[in-house]
Motif scaffolding. Structure first.
Motif, short mmCIF file in Angstrom:
data_model
loop_
_atom_site.label_atom_id
_atom_site.label_comp_id
_atom_site.label_asym_id
_atom_site.label_seq_id
_atom_site.Cartn_x
_atom_site.Cartn_y
_atom_site.Cartn_z
N GLY A 195 0.82 -1.32 -0.10
CA GLY A 195 0.08 -0.20 -0.05
C GLY A 195 0.98 1.25 -0.17
N ARG A 196 1.93 1.16 0.91
CA ARG A 196 2.75 2.21 0.79
C ARG A 196 3.25 2.52 -0.64
N LEU A 197 3.84 1.55 -1.10
CA LEU A 197 4.43 1.80 -2.48
C LEU A 197 3.56 2.28 -3.57
N VAL A 198 2.28 1.77 -3.56
CA VAL A 198 1.11 2.18 -4.50
C VAL A 198 1.08 3.89 -4.10
N GLN A 199 0.74 3.98 -2.76
CA GLN A 199 0.65 5.52 -2.50
C GLN A 199 1.72 6.40 -3.10
N ARG A 200 3.02 5.92 -2.97
CA ARG A 200 3.98 6.72 -3.31
C ARG A 200 4.37 6.82 -4.82
N LEU A 201 3.72 5.76 -5.53
CA LEU A 201 3.79 5.95 -6.95
C LEU A 201 2.73 6.80 -7.50
N CYS A 202 1.58 6.92 -6.82
CA CYS A 202 0.69 7.93 -7.21
C CYS A 202 1.11 9.24 -6.89
N GLU A 203 1.69 9.53 -5.59
CA GLU A 203 2.13 10.54 -5.50
C GLU A 203 3.16 11.25 -6.42
N ILE A 204 4.03 10.47 -6.79
CA ILE A 204 5.20 10.88 -7.66
C ILE A 204 4.56 11.36 -8.98
N GLU A 205 3.50 10.59 -9.47
CA GLU A 205 2.97 10.94 -10.63
C GLU A 205 2.16 12.26 -10.65
N ASN A 282 11.04 14.43 -5.82
CA ASN A 282 12.42 14.04 -5.54
C ASN A 282 12.32 13.23 -4.05
N GLN A 283 11.57 13.78 -3.07
CA GLN A 283 11.61 13.31 -1.87
C GLN A 283 10.96 11.88 -1.93
N ARG A 284 9.57 11.70 -2.81
CA ARG A 284 8.91 10.27 -2.74
C ARG A 284 9.88 9.36 -3.31
N ILE A 285 10.68 9.71 -4.54
CA ILE A 285 11.62 8.90 -5.01
C ILE A 285 12.62 8.35 -4.31
N GLY A 286 12.99 9.21 -3.53
CA GLY A 286 14.22 8.84 -2.51
C GLY A 286 13.73 7.91 -1.36
N LEU A 287 12.35 7.81 -1.01
CA LEU A 287 11.88 7.14 0.01
C LEU A 287 11.70 5.66 -0.71
N LEU A 288 11.77 5.51 -1.98
CA LEU A 288 11.64 4.23 -2.51
C LEU A 288 12.88 3.41 -2.36
N ARG A 289 14.00 4.18 -2.04
CA ARG A 289 15.47 3.38 -1.81
C ARG A 289 15.68 2.49 -2.85
N GLY A 295 19.67 -3.72 -15.57
CA GLY A 295 20.06 -2.67 -16.61
C GLY A 295 19.19 -1.68 -17.15
N PHE A 296 17.81 -1.61 -16.33
CA PHE A 296 17.27 -0.37 -16.78
C PHE A 296 17.53 0.77 -15.94
N GLN A 297 17.03 1.90 -16.48
CA GLN A 297 17.18 3.22 -15.88
C GLN A 297 16.27 3.15 -14.64
N THR A 298 16.62 3.88 -13.62
CA THR A 298 15.84 3.96 -12.42
C THR A 298 14.93 5.15 -12.40
N PHE A 299 14.06 5.37 -11.60
CA PHE A 299 13.11 6.34 -11.58
C PHE A 299 13.70 7.80 -11.47
N SER A 300 14.71 7.69 -10.60
CA SER A 300 15.75 8.84 -10.15
C SER A 300 16.52 9.31 -11.37
N GLU A 301 17.00 8.28 -12.15
CA GLU A 301 17.80 8.59 -13.34
C GLU A 301 16.81 9.09 -14.50
N PHE A 302 15.47 8.63 -14.41
CA PHE A 302 14.48 9.18 -15.50
C PHE A 302 14.07 10.54 -15.22
N MET A 303 14.07 10.85 -14.05
CA MET A 303 13.75 12.10 -13.60
C MET A 303 14.90 13.30 -14.05
N LEU A 304 16.10 12.66 -13.78
CA LEU A 304 17.06 13.56 -13.98
C LEU A 304 17.43 13.87 -15.49
N ARG A 305 16.80 13.04 -16.38
CA ARG A 305 16.79 13.18 -17.78
C ARG A 305 15.77 13.92 -18.35
#
Length: 426
Positions: A195-205, A282-289, A295-305
């Motif tokens: 549930g926390r993961l789902v909530q963070r994905l919704c908040e990130i978007e 950025n905070q919510r992505i950081g909380l995902l750890r 070999g895929f790009q991470t969410f933080s790398e996607f946001m950076l680019r």
């Protein structure tokens, strides 16, 4: 403990910490999310309309109504669980249920929101997304599913929360109008963590979509900012070349400065909100750890680019508006100083001219005073002569001789009288 009065807000503020718990979700499950925002003045909207719209949805399913003035509510809509939240600028609807459809990200899953009810929403859709929660298979199966569901070019995948799950998404709107995310949870991952993961994905978007409103505002302002920058540079050149009167340039400069200040005032809230939403993303992505997966790009790398350049554009535009306003302000101060110096020179010339006129008036006054002594003396001599004519025969003098004898004394007395009057006046 002896009784002590409580602050009237003590309990409500303490309860606010626990008012919006994370939902508990099983694997597999389906999550439907919708965020609605009024296009203009969303902060000052009539929040009662949000509650009315929520109530209309609840009544369709026979669910209990929310409390008056509520900012969050949970209810059971058939086999779906609803979590509704009211935020500063938007409201969010999260619906989740156990199980998944045979077709991945089936648009029919979104039909839990009636089409007529959606048309009556007091606002517009900011974002909507579908999350497919599945048990975590082997990595080859994950890679195969992701290649079928998402666009490889923008796909972001990461192992999160100490490798307790894999989350993926491409941040693209599918043909049905929704974002897609997938969550592969380990067998030992609990429902609260899912549930926390789902909530963070919704908040990130959601926060990403809200922050991009600032980028849209920047695009709308770029042309006006460019024109004002060009006009301001032209006026600065005119200031140094002295081809245009300073008063005219100052008037134009004050107009540009007012336009820049008005632009900054209109955009201040949106730019401030964009910065806050960016920090939340950025905070919510950081909380995902996150850790890299396959070999895929991470969410933080996607946001950076993809995301960070847009936010930098917003910040640079905000700074540019402030810089232009400062330039206009400094230019106005320089022109005011220049105009004041020119006016001081004009005032000095005017004072010098007034001094010359005063000298001429003084000289004229002295001339008039001399003439006035003669004129007054003439009439005084005439009066004294008439007064002394009877004594002329007694003294054995003619009238002409008597007049000649008294002329100088009388004129002298008149002169002394005029000088005494002048002395009293000064």
């Amino acid at each position: 403990m002896p009784p002590i009065p409580d602050h009237p807000l003590r309990y409500s503020l303490a309860n606010e910490l626990h008012a919006r718990p994370f939902p508990a979700m099983q694997s597999p499950s389906t999550v439907i999310y919708l965020a609605v925002k009024q296009p203009e003045k969303a902060v000052h909207r009539d929040r009662a309309l949000d509650l009315q719209h929520l109530t209309a949805l609840l009544e369709r399913y026979g669910a209990p109504r929310p409390q008056p003035g509520a900012t969050h509510h949970s209810a059971q809509l058939g086999r779906h669980t609803l979590k509704w939240e009211q935020h500063t600028e938007f409201v969010s609807y999260t619906l989740y249920c156990d199980g998944i459809s045979e077709r991945a990200f089936d648009p029919a899953d979104f039909d839990v929101f009636p089409s007529g009810w959606l048309l009556e929403a007091p606002g517009q859709r900011v974002t909507s997304l579908m999350i497919r929660v599945l048990p975590r298979p082997e990595d080859k199966r994950i890679k195969s599913d992701l290649s079928d569901w998402f666009v490889p070019e923008s796909l972001a995948v990461a192992e999160v929360l100490d490798d307790s799950a894999v989350v993926a998404g491409d941040f693209r709107i599918d043909p049905a109008g929704h974002m897609r995310f997938a969550l592969f949870a380990n067998a030992e991952t609990g429902s609260q963590r899912i549930g926390r993961l789902v909530q963070r994905l919704c908040e990130i978007e959601t926060y990403r979509a809200m922050s991009m409103l600032g980028f849209s505002r920047v695009r709308g302002l770029s042309r006006d900012i460019g024109e004002l920058d060009t006009h301001l540079s032209k006026m600065m050149a005119e200031m140094t070349s002295d081809t245009v009167p300073a008063e005219q340039t100052l008037t134009q400069l004050l107009t540009v400065s007012a336009e820049l200040e008005a632009m900054a005032a209109r955009s201040a809230f949106r730019f401030g909100a964009t910065g806050a939403y960016e920090a939340l993303v950025n905070q919510r992505i950081g909380l995902l750890r996150e850790t890299r997966h396959g070999g895929f790009q991470t969410f933080s790398e996607f946001m950076l680019r993809r995301y960070e350049p847009a936010m930098r554009t917003v910040k640079s535009t905000e700074k540019r508006i402030g810089t232009l306003a400062d330039r206009a302000r400094r230019g106005g101060e320089l022109l005011r100083t220049r105009v004041d110096v020119e006016r001081s020179a004009q005032n000095q010339a005017l004072l010098a001219s007034m001094d010359r006129r005063a000298d001429q008036a003084l000289q004229l006054q002295h001339t008039v005073e001399g003439l006035s002594v003669v004129a007054i003396g003439y009439y005084a001599v005439s009066l004294v002569s008439y007064l002394l004519y009877p004594l002329a025969q007694v003294l054995g003098q003619s009238k002409g001789m008597l007049t000649a004898m008294i002329t100088l004394p009388v004129v002298g007395l008149v002169w002394l009288a005029i000088q005494r009057i002048k002395k009293k006046l000064h």
